[in-house]
Design a protein around this motif. Structure first.
Motif, PDB file in Angstrom:
ATOM      1  N   TYR A 163      -8.718   4.153 -33.805  1.00  0.00           N
ATOM      2  CA  TYR A 163      -9.610   3.172 -34.436  1.00  0.00           C
ATOM      3  C   TYR A 163      -8.991   2.675 -35.733  1.00  0.00           C
ATOM      4  O   TYR A 163      -8.124   3.323 -36.319  1.00  0.00           O
ATOM      5  N   ILE A 164      -9.448   1.500 -36.124  1.00  0.00           N
ATOM      6  CA  ILE A 164      -9.161   0.954 -37.447  1.00  0.00           C
ATOM      7  C   ILE A 164     -10.480   0.446 -38.012  1.00  0.00           C
ATOM      8  O   ILE A 164     -11.465   0.332 -37.276  1.00  0.00           O
ATOM      9  N   ILE A 214      -2.593  -5.334 -40.779  1.00  0.00           N
ATOM     10  CA  ILE A 214      -1.924  -5.438 -39.484  1.00  0.00           C
ATOM     11  C   ILE A 214      -1.293  -6.820 -39.324  1.00  0.00           C
ATOM     12  O   ILE A 214      -0.145  -6.945 -38.885  1.00  0.00           O
ATOM     13  N   LEU A 215      -2.039  -7.853 -39.677  1.00  0.00           N
ATOM     14  CA  LEU A 215      -1.502  -9.209 -39.586  1.00  0.00           C
ATOM     15  C   LEU A 215      -0.293  -9.384 -40.507  1.00  0.00           C
ATOM     16  O   LEU A 215       0.707 -10.004 -40.136  1.00  0.00           O
ATOM     17  N   ILE A 225      -9.458   2.578 -49.329  1.00  0.00           N
ATOM     18  CA  ILE A 225      -8.801   1.408 -49.925  1.00  0.00           C
ATOM     19  C   ILE A 225      -7.326   1.706 -50.174  1.00  0.00           C
ATOM     20  O   ILE A 225      -6.452   0.898 -49.831  1.00  0.00           O
ATOM     21  N   ASP A 226      -7.032   2.868 -50.736  1.00  0.00           N
ATOM     22  CA  ASP A 226      -5.648   3.251 -51.017  1.00  0.00           C
ATOM     23  C   ASP A 226      -4.843   3.381 -49.727  1.00  0.00           C
ATOM     24  O   ASP A 226      -3.701   2.933 -49.655  1.00  0.00           O
ATOM     25  N   TYR A 227      -5.438   3.983 -48.714  1.00  0.00           N
ATOM     26  CA  TYR A 227      -4.742   4.146 -47.432  1.00  0.00           C
ATOM     27  C   TYR A 227      -4.406   2.778 -46.836  1.00  0.00           C
ATOM     28  O   TYR A 227      -3.275   2.537 -46.405  1.00  0.00           O
ATOM     29  N   ALA A 228      -5.373   1.872 -46.826  1.00  0.00           N
ATOM     30  CA  ALA A 228      -5.154   0.538 -46.249  1.00  0.00           C
ATOM     31  C   ALA A 228      -4.073  -0.219 -47.012  1.00  0.00           C
ATOM     32  O   ALA A 228      -3.276  -0.938 -46.403  1.00  0.00           O
ATOM     33  N   SER A 266       1.838   2.005 -43.607  1.00  0.00           N
ATOM     34  CA  SER A 266       3.118   1.463 -43.160  1.00  0.00           C
ATOM     35  C   SER A 266       3.015   0.864 -41.754  1.00  0.00           C
ATOM     36  O   SER A 266       2.092   1.165 -41.001  1.00  0.00           O
ATOM     37  N   LYS A 267       3.998   0.052 -41.442  1.00  0.00           N
ATOM     38  CA  LYS A 267       4.075  -0.548 -40.112  1.00  0.00           C
ATOM     39  C   LYS A 267       4.161   0.536 -39.043  1.00  0.00           C
ATOM     40  O   LYS A 267       3.570   0.399 -37.973  1.00  0.00           O
ATOM     41  N   ASP A 268       4.868   1.624 -39.340  1.00  0.00           N
ATOM     42  CA  ASP A 268       4.984   2.734 -38.383  1.00  0.00           C
ATOM     43  C   ASP A 268       3.621   3.315 -38.034  1.00  0.00           C
ATOM     44  O   ASP A 268       3.337   3.590 -36.873  1.00  0.00           O
ATOM     45  N   LYS A 269       2.775   3.490 -39.037  1.00  0.00           N
ATOM     46  CA  LYS A 269       1.437   4.056 -38.784  1.00  0.00           C
ATOM     47  C   LYS A 269       0.532   3.078 -38.052  1.00  0.00           C
ATOM     48  O   LYS A 269      -0.424   3.481 -37.404  1.00  0.00           O
TER      49      LYS A 269
END
Length: 166
Positions: free
Chosen positions: A111-112, A120-121, A150-153, A157-160
């Motif tokens: 989920y996101i 993501i975009l 908020i910090d996580y978003a 990274s692109k990998d995650k």
């Protein structure tokens, strides 16, 4: 195009930030009837627009509600969204309900939240950096997120995010 399940709170946040249409261009959206019902109630933000989306089968697939899987602590829309994922009706879920997100996390359901959609975009090259920052700020004004989220978003990274990329 990936099939993505979404709950009402995420759809409303993305609508208010001007990103719901982009979501339907990026993924094939799947909604439980309960979610469409929540989004199309008279007097709710975007109800008329969501009526159009929910009736456009090329952009949003509406599925019947299901009564399996005990997720009693969740709202009707979140329950049915998760049940549809369990039945294989989507590749991941966009969910902003805290209890629903916790259920997904605890049960290893991918989920996101709406806050990650502009990220993501951006990391996929489909959104300019200035637009990414602007849309993120808009989402932060209408959504309720802890500082940890908020910090996580902001630094994800692109990998995650690889699994969620269009």
């Amino acid at each position: 195009m990936k099939k993505v399940l979404i709950d009402a709170s995420s759809a409303i946040i993305l609508f208010k930030s001007g990103l719901f249409d982009k979501l339907t261009q990026t993924y094939y959206i799947v909604m439980a009837k309960a979610v469409c019902g929540e989004l199309t109630q008279e007097g709710y933000p975007g109800a008329e627009v969501f009526r159009e989306y929910c009736s456009d089968k090329d952009r949003v697939l509406q599925l019947p509600n299901h009564g399996e899987a005990d997720i009693s602590q969740l709202g009707r829309g979140e329950k049915n969204t998760i049940r549809h994922y369990i039945r294989g009706n989507g590749e991941f879920i966009v969910i902003d309900d805290g209890k629903g997100a916790a259920y997904c996390r605890d049960n290893r359901i991918p989920y996101i939240n709406a806050l990650l959609f502009p990220r993501i975009l951006y990391v996929s090259g489909d959104m300019a950096e200035t637009d990414y920052h602007h849309k993120t700020e808009m989402i932060l004004r209408v959504g309720r997120y802890s500082q940890k989220i908020i910090d996580y978003a902001a630094r994800c990274s692109k990998d995650k995010l690889e699994f969620f990329l269009p």
